[in-house]
Design an enzyme around this catalytic site. Structure first.
Site: not given
Length: 478
Positions: A316, A446, A455
């Site tokens: 999952h 990041d 993003d």
């Protein structure tokens, strides 16, 4: 012979008319339709907020007159621009003028359909919200390669006889469906619509138009069933990969989670969901793995048996234990679109450890926005190293990653994020030789964005986002 030629011409004309009457591509046949004008006699103030991609949205709509709705236009059919009425199952009857329901690849849409509007066209409700509305949200984008246009939200208080502009003018300049939220806070009986105001023949798409009322029950942090902050959007902080209708970045939204599906890999790219006490109950795990038939029929629809004997778990991404209020909600986490081949010890050691830790945070009065996915190719299960399963239909990932943004229960989640907001991020190798301590795999947002190209928190202001995404999670985890 002359009679044969006449019959041929009649048949040709009839066939051409039939084809053009079903055509929703006005690049081929441009309809010179004159829009039936609306009477606009006023302008109303309303706070207008702009979000990238799908933005926040609500859950648990149960009646269009009292509890709001999200209209995705999937149930309707209107192939021409001529003024006409369309009945939609999620809401009611709508009037379209110089607007149609588009189904082409160039129509920007969630699912199979969206509104396409041109010139000074409009789409308006032909029914009232009897008890008013709190918020109206609209997703909008440019059609195909068309130029920019603008439009306004409009409202009528006299059953559609006259209309007023609401909020500010919206400029449509992106080919990605972005969100505008109008805080209308209306208590009177009202109906709403969209009116295109500039851009000429440039076309815009409108999809997932949402009416929120005080009776919606859930949503952007305005109360819930179990002392939580309400069932917020599963994708409030953005669409990480700009998922759309493309096969390897296919946007799929369910009440329990939102995901990007990769048809080549047979797995999700990422899954995004909201977690708080309103999602947690007493339902047990159903163990009911199932094919997801909501994918297009041409797609690689993985079945529940294709992992058998592989040495990998059907892992999952959104956990079963995060959706335990109703049997149906738990069952929906078992769609194979929410699974990826996971090394058993990855699944039962660090992965489940972080899942349980996040639920303890919820029990202590927090709500969490989670984005999780897979990366790369090649993992080691209990039967050794594999790159694919099921004769190449399923990609075995190299790692599983997860990012969690933690907030105290409350409302207006995006606006409450600061540089001190807690972020937890991990990236775990997909093999058997992993630690049971998920803390050993903490990383930065990041780093995960660099790995994936996504993003993850685009709706957070850039100055705050930069600080949060560069910070390694606190390793004490108190």
């Amino acid at each position: 012979m002359r009679l044969l030629n006449v019959n041929f011409i009649i048949l040709f004309i009839a066939t051409t008319l039939l084809i053009t009457s079903c055509n929703t591509n006005d690049d081929d046949v441009y309809e010179p339709i004159v829009s039936m004008p609306l009477t606009i006699n006023g302008e109303l103030d309303a706070a207008t907020n702009f979000y990238d991609n799908q933005g926040p949205h609500e859950h648990n709509f149960s009646g269009k007159r009292s509890s709001g709705f999200t209209e995705g236009y999937e149930s309707g059919s209107k192939p021409r621009y001529a003024t006409g009425n369309v009945t939609l199952s999620s809401s009611g009857n709508w009037t379209f003028s110089d607007a149609l329901i588009g189904t082409l690849s160039r129509d920007r849409k969630f699912g199979r359909k969206s509104v396409r509007m041109r010139n000074t066209g409009y789409v308006v409700m032909s029914f009232n919200m009897d008890n008013g509305a709190r918020t109206v949200r609209v997703r909008h984008a440019k059609y195909g390669n068309d130029g920019n246009s603008s439009w306004r939200l409009i409202a009528s208080y006299d059953n559609g006889a006259s209309w007023s502009f609401v909020g500010t003018t919206v400029n449509t300049a992106s080919t990605t469906l972005n969100t505008v939220s109008f805080e209308v806070n209306e208590t009177r009986s009202v109906r709403y619509g969209i009116s295109k105001t500039s851009g000429g023949s440039n076309r815009i798409n409108i999809d997932n138009l949402e009416i929120v009322t005080e009776g919606t029950g859930g949503g952007d942090g305005d109360g819930g069933n179990n002392g939580g902050s309400g069932r917020n959007s599963n994708i409030a902080f953005g669409n990480p990969s700009n998922a759309n209708s493309s096969a390897n970045n296919y946007f799929l939204s369910k009440p329990e989670f939102t995901l990007s599906y990769n048809n080549n890999n047979g797995t999700p790219n990422w899954v995004s969901w909201h977690l708080n006490s309103d999602w947690l109950g007493n339902r047990g795990r159903c163990n009911c793995f199932q094919q997801d038939r909501s994918l297009p029929s041409s797609f690689n629809r993985i079945t529940e048996n294709e992992y058998r004997g592989s040495g990998f778990h059907r892992g999952h991404i959104c956990p079963s234990a995060d959706r335990t209020v109703t049997a149906q909600e738990n069952e929906n986490t078992f769609f194979m679109t929410n699974m990826a081949p996971q090394a058993p010890r990855n699944n039962t050691r660090p992965w489940v450890g972080l899942e349980r830790y996040l639920r303890t945070l919820v029990n202590n009065g927090n709500e969490i926005h989670i984005i999780s996915g897979v990366s790369g190719t090649g993992g080691t299960g209990s039967n050794g190293f594999r790159t694919t399963l099921s004769n190449g239909r399923i990609n075995v990932p190299d790692s599983f990653w997860k990012v969690a943004l933690v907030l105290r229960n409350g409302s207006n989640d995006i606006n409450r994020v600061t540089t001190s907001t807690r972020i937890i991020a991990i990236n775990v190798p997909n093999d058997q030789n992993v630690s049971s301590d998920w803390r050993q795999y903490t990383t930065t947002v990041d780093a995960i964005e660099s790995l994936t190209g996504y993003d993850l928190f685009e709706n957070i202001p850039n100055d705050i986002e930069a600080v949060l995404e560069s910070r390694l999670a606190n390793r004490s985890f108190n």
